[in-house]
Design an enzyme around this catalytic site. Structure first.
Site, PDB file in Angstrom:
ATOM      1  CE  LYS A   5      -2.615  -3.949  -3.830  1.00  0.00           C
ATOM      2  NZ  LYS A   5      -1.769  -5.050  -3.440  1.00  0.00           N
TER       3      LYS A   5
HETATM    4  N1  PMP Z   1       4.341  -4.908  -1.927  1.00  0.00           N
HETATM    5  C1  PMP Z   1       3.605  -5.456  -2.642  1.00  0.00           C
HETATM    6  C2  PMP Z   1       3.845  -6.253  -4.076  1.00  0.00           C
HETATM    7  C3  PMP Z   1       2.318  -5.515  -2.193  1.00  0.00           C
HETATM    8  O1  PMP Z   1       1.263  -6.591  -2.747  1.00  0.00           O
HETATM    9  C4  PMP Z   1       1.673  -4.983  -1.209  1.00  0.00           C
HETATM   10  C5  PMP Z   1       0.185  -5.296  -0.353  1.00  0.00           C
HETATM   11  N2  PMP Z   1      -0.426  -4.415  -1.049  1.00  0.00           N
HETATM   12  C6  PMP Z   1       2.606  -4.264  -0.297  1.00  0.00           C
HETATM   13  C7  PMP Z   1       4.083  -4.231  -0.892  1.00  0.00           C
HETATM   14  C8  PMP Z   1       2.556  -3.531   0.918  1.00  0.00           C
HETATM   15  O2  PMP Z   1       1.585  -2.296   0.830  1.00  0.00           O
HETATM   16  P1  PMP Z   1       0.564  -1.815   1.646  1.00  0.00           P
HETATM   17  O3  PMP Z   1       1.152  -1.504   2.826  1.00  0.00           O
HETATM   18  O4  PMP Z   1      -0.032  -0.740   0.980  1.00  0.00           O
HETATM   19  O5  PMP Z   1      -0.517  -2.929   1.914  1.00  0.00           O
END
Ligand code: PMP
Length: 331
Positions: free
Chosen positions: A164
């Site tokens: 991320k």
């Molecule tokens: N995909 C992307 C590109 C994101 O930015 C997020 C948000 N973090 C998610 C999926 C969902 O991830 P999470 O459930 O861990 O927040």
């Protein structure tokens, strides 16, 4: 620097930066920081919920693990342990006095040298918290209208979607701006091979022939923690869940469709490219999963998977004196 009244940060007083709580206005970085020029940062988005048993952070160990793995990909050596960052999160929430909030830890390359090589710029850590309501609008519970983006996700050999990283979000911004410009709430990006990947900041699920389907990690998506939550809850309910390549056509022909994400939580999708999904309102399986999710995050359903970390259970001794003013902060 005055914070405008309508700013989401209007009530934020303290930010944790490199080991100490600093005043909101003083939490700044140098304009020549590596991260600003080259996207060299990794971060998390976490929610703290106000539950019947007090404030609690949702799936904190999993978020910390993903943060450390994101840092590993970019060869960032963290100057703080995971435990210290966990303490910092609890302290920052308490110091600001929020019952429920969004939590943003970010690890970035600060001021060192400029030039692409990141290894000579120091790794710094910030934790910020702020109140955040429904990410895709207050009407999102009824279902949002989305489009398929003309932008694709980067191929796995271009950028690792497992990490991320801040730089990845330039692609997300293109997806989001295109969708908003064309009157949609969000865009769904395909992967480099043309299969469905994810939204600009959400994973995607669809209900098809009674099973819950979601694209696999190979489809250039972030391994979302809410995605994992929904897979677990669906299996608890006895649903069949399959991670499989999703052709674009299934977006228009499935029975139910929804986004998942820390910010978006579970957001039903009403239409794709103006084609109505199912009956055009949140379907039975989406509603069942949402009830379960809301029940656990509000403390009304027993936290059977141990997903909630009470803020009060974190040690309150360290960092509770402001570095700048020496003022004692509320524990
Ligand atoms: N995909 C992307 C590109 C994101 O930015 C997020 C948000 N973090 C998610 C999926 C969902 O991830 P999470 O459930 O861990 O927040």
């Amino acid at each position: 620097m005055a914070t405008p009244k309508l700013s989401p940060f209007a009530d934020v007083r303290w930010i944790w930066q490199n080991g100490e709580l600093v005043d909101f206005e003083k939490a700044t970085i140098h304009v020549l920081s590596h991260a600003l020029h080259y996207g060299s940062g990794v971060f998390e988005g976490i929610r703290c919920y106000s539950t019947r048993q007090g404030s609690a952070i949702f799936r904190l160990p999993e978020h910390m693990k993903r943060l450390l793995l994101s840092a590993k990909v970019y060869r960032m050596e963290l100057p703080f342990s995971a435990g210290e960052i966990v303490d910092a999160i609890a302290h920052t929430i308490r110091a600001n006095g929020f019952d429920a909030c969004y939590v943003r830890p970010i690890v970035y390359r600060g001021l060192g040298t400029l030039g692409v090589n990141p290894l000579r710029s120091p790794v710094e850590v910030v934790v910020a918290v702020w109140p955040w309501g429904k990410y895709l609008g207050e009407e999102a519970a009824q279902g949002v209208e989305v489009c398929v983006s003309s932008w694709r996700r980067p191929s796995p050999s271009t950028l690792p979607s497992m990490a991320k990283a801040t730089g990845n979000y330039l692609n997300s911004q293109l997806v989001k701006m295109e969708a908003l410009t064309n009157g949609f709430v969000e865009g769904i990006a395909l992967d480099a091979g043309g299969y469905v990947s994810e939204g600009s900041g959400e994973n995607l699920f669809l209900v098809y022939q009674g099973a819950l389907l979601t694209p696999p990690l190979a489809a250039s998506l972030l391994p979302g923690i809410t995605r994992d939550t929904v897979i677990t809850l669906a299996r608890d309910l006895g649903l069949e869940v399959r991670e499989q390549a999703i052709p674009r056509g299934l977006l228009y022909t499935c029975d139910e469709l929804f986004f998942t994400g820390t910010a978006a939580e579970i957001t039903p999708i009403r239409s794709v490219d103006h084609i109505v999904v199912g009956e055009g309102r949140p379907g039975a399986i989406t509603r069942r999963l949402l009830d379960e999710f809301l029940g656990i995050t509000s403390g009304e359903i027993r936290d059977r998977h141990g997903w909630l970390t009470p803020v009060a259970s974190q040690p309150a001794e360290r960092d509770l004196v402001s570095a700048a003013s020496g003022e004692r902060l509320p524990a």
